[in-house]
Enzyme design. Structure first.
Site, short mmCIF file in Angstrom:
data_model
loop_
_atom_site.label_atom_id
_atom_site.label_comp_id
_atom_site.label_asym_id
_atom_site.label_seq_id
_atom_site.Cartn_x
_atom_site.Cartn_y
_atom_site.Cartn_z
N VAL A 1 0.84 -1.21 0.00
CA VAL A 1 0.00 0.00 0.00
C VAL A 1 0.88 1.26 0.00
O VAL A 1 0.61 2.23 -0.74
CB VAL A 1 -0.99 0.00 1.20
CG1 VAL A 1 -1.85 1.27 1.18
CG2 VAL A 1 -1.89 -1.25 1.16
N GLU B 1 -10.05 6.53 5.54
CA GLU B 1 -10.91 6.05 4.44
C GLU B 1 -10.49 4.66 3.94
O GLU B 1 -11.34 3.82 3.61
CB GLU B 1 -10.87 7.06 3.28
CG GLU B 1 -11.76 6.70 2.11
CD GLU B 1 -13.23 6.60 2.48
OE1 GLU B 1 -13.83 7.63 2.78
OE2 GLU B 1 -13.78 5.49 2.47
N VAL C 1 -11.50 0.62 5.59
CA VAL C 1 -12.67 -0.23 5.33
C VAL C 1 -13.00 -0.16 3.83
O VAL C 1 -13.10 0.93 3.27
CB VAL C 1 -13.91 0.24 6.12
CG1 VAL C 1 -15.11 -0.66 5.84
CG2 VAL C 1 -13.63 0.30 7.61
N ASP D 1 -10.93 -9.92 10.19
CA ASP D 1 -10.73 -8.71 9.38
C ASP D 1 -12.07 -7.99 9.17
O ASP D 1 -12.18 -6.77 9.40
CB ASP D 1 -10.11 -9.13 8.03
CG ASP D 1 -9.97 -7.99 7.05
OD1 ASP D 1 -9.01 -7.22 7.17
OD2 ASP D 1 -10.85 -7.85 6.17
N LYS E 1 -13.57 -4.19 10.57
CA LYS E 1 -14.16 -3.21 9.64
C LYS E 1 -15.58 -2.84 10.06
O LYS E 1 -15.95 -1.67 10.03
CB LYS E 1 -14.12 -3.75 8.21
CG LYS E 1 -12.68 -3.85 7.66
CD LYS E 1 -12.63 -4.65 6.39
CE LYS E 1 -11.23 -4.71 5.79
NZ LYS E 1 -11.13 -5.69 4.71
#
Ligand code: HSE
Length: 403
Positions: A12, A124, A127, A196, A200
């Protein structure tokens, strides 16, 4: 000029650098400022990388540089991200993160620190990857009393369930293939056990209620118990099986849970397949709205982080309001909730099923000899579990029903 640092040059983090560089002109225009990546924090060196000169190994270089006002935290995990983030916010530096573990466990505390230091903690990308969902909840649906959020929030499990549905394959074989193709992690526990998705939905539930919904209090069940046989019955009933993360506002409090559910084609999430994510939000004025897209992946997730960077650039020295305080939300005990169930049982257990669940509707599937399916009318989860338990090895599995 606004100087940005990126913490963590993995998938990322490198995506964040790529988005800022590739879309420089547009991102700068939308920020009404010129953004410049000044540092990349990572334990590793990156010889030959075009940004290798920007790589530093000591977080204090960034924390102590007053030029840096925005940080992208793409390290993941709680440690050391929590300490680093806290230190940055206390120095008035805004932090944009994709780290759902950290947001779910320390979100309201970090938001408070950001408020006290006139900066921002934005998440942002935590999730739904690239799907805008935090901003719609926070900025767009502000005229609504939010009543429910239901989502497919994990791409790995949705990919596995879709494959099982389409190919009639078993869970274990499908997981193995997904790992070989890089769609599932080598250690897939957080995805397949629902952890996970739990983090979220904890974040989304907190934004729905404005209070803190702790992920530790959310009932969570993964997909490891779903079999190819379950899909045979689901197909016969025209249903699909999806791992749903759900949160509902009820008069008794917030009902939040993660579990595989059988859903009908009328449910908008029925069509969401493969690695895609989707979130349905119900407001008391708008009714239902749905947000759909790529819930993971380098560039989609990085795009969401950079959208937060742009927001920070537009609000330098000002905190953007976020409706999430530290007060614990009141959660409903799921044992008290009534719902229907699908039960798969041994084919010789009809009398016992009928005795335990009077009126159970038998699902006939041609060619089945070993097992039989039943639809159980809505019953409190607690009562269902107690009766199901008494059936011992006569029952082979159960899945919750959702509309
Ligand atoms: N493992 C996650 C998924 C990645 O499969 O959706 C995005 O959080």
């Amino acid at each position: 000029m606004i100087y940005v640092a990126v913490w963590g040059y993995g998938t990322v983090g490198s995506g964040v650098v790529e988005v800022i560089e590739k879309n420089k002109e547009m991102v700068n225009k939308k920020s009404a400022a010129e953004l410049e990546i000044k540092y990349i924090l990572d334990l590793r060196d990156f010889p030959g990388d075009p940004y290798e000169q920007k790589v530093v190994h000591d977080v204090n270089v960034i924390l102590d540089d007053p030029d840096v006002t925005i940080i992208c935290e793409t390290m993941g995990g709680v440690k050391p991200a929590y300490d680093f983030t806290k230190a940055a916010l206390e120095r008035g530096k805004s932090v944009c993160t994709s780290n759902k573990e950290l947001v779910a466990s320390h979100g309201p505390e970090l938001l408070q620190i950001a408020r006290e230091h006139n900066c921002n903690y934005l998440f942002e990308a935590s999730v739904g990857g690239g799907i805008p969902i935090i901003r719609p909840l926070n900025y767009s649906l502000t005229a609504e009393k939010l009543e429910a959020i239901t989502g497919i929030l994990n791409g790995t499990t949705n990919y596995i369930l879709t494959k099982m549905e389409r190919e009639g394959a078993d869970f274990a074989a499908t997981l193995k293939k997904a790992q070989e193709k890089g769609y599932a992690e080598r250690n897939p526990e957080a995805d397949i056990e629902g952890y996970d998705a739990c983090r979220k939905i904890a974040i989304l539930s907190s934004l729905m209620t404005g209070q803190n919904v702790s992920y530790k209090d959310i009932y969570t069940e993964g997909i490891t118990g779903i079999t190819a046989d379950d899909f045979v019955y689901a197909r016969a009933m025209g249903r699909s099986i999806k791992l749903l993360a759900m949160s509902k506002d009820t008069p008794q409090g917030t009902l939040a849970m993660v579990a595989p559910c059988m859903i009908t084609p009328e449910n908008p999430l029925y069509m969401v397949s493969g690695v895609f994510n989707a979130v349905c939000v119900r407001g008391n004025m708008l009714g239902d709205s749905m947000y759909y897209g790529k819930g993971a992946g380098k560039l989609p997730t990085a795009s969401a982080v950079v959208s937060d960077v742009v927001d920070c650039a537009r609000h330098q020295g000002r905190t953007i309001m976020c409706f999430w305080n530290q007060e614990p939300a009141r959660l409903v005990d799921i044992g008290d909730v009534e719902r229907g169930f699908f039960v798969r049982a041994r084919d010789d257990a009809a009398a016992e099923i009928e005795a335990a669940f009077p009126g159970a509707e038998k699902i006939e599937v041609e060619g089945r000899t070993r097992d039989c399916g039943y639809l159980i009318a809505p019953i409190k989860e607690r009562d269902f579990a107690a009766k199901y338990e008494t059936l011992g090895d006569r029952v082979l599995g159960r899945i919750r029903l959702e509309g």
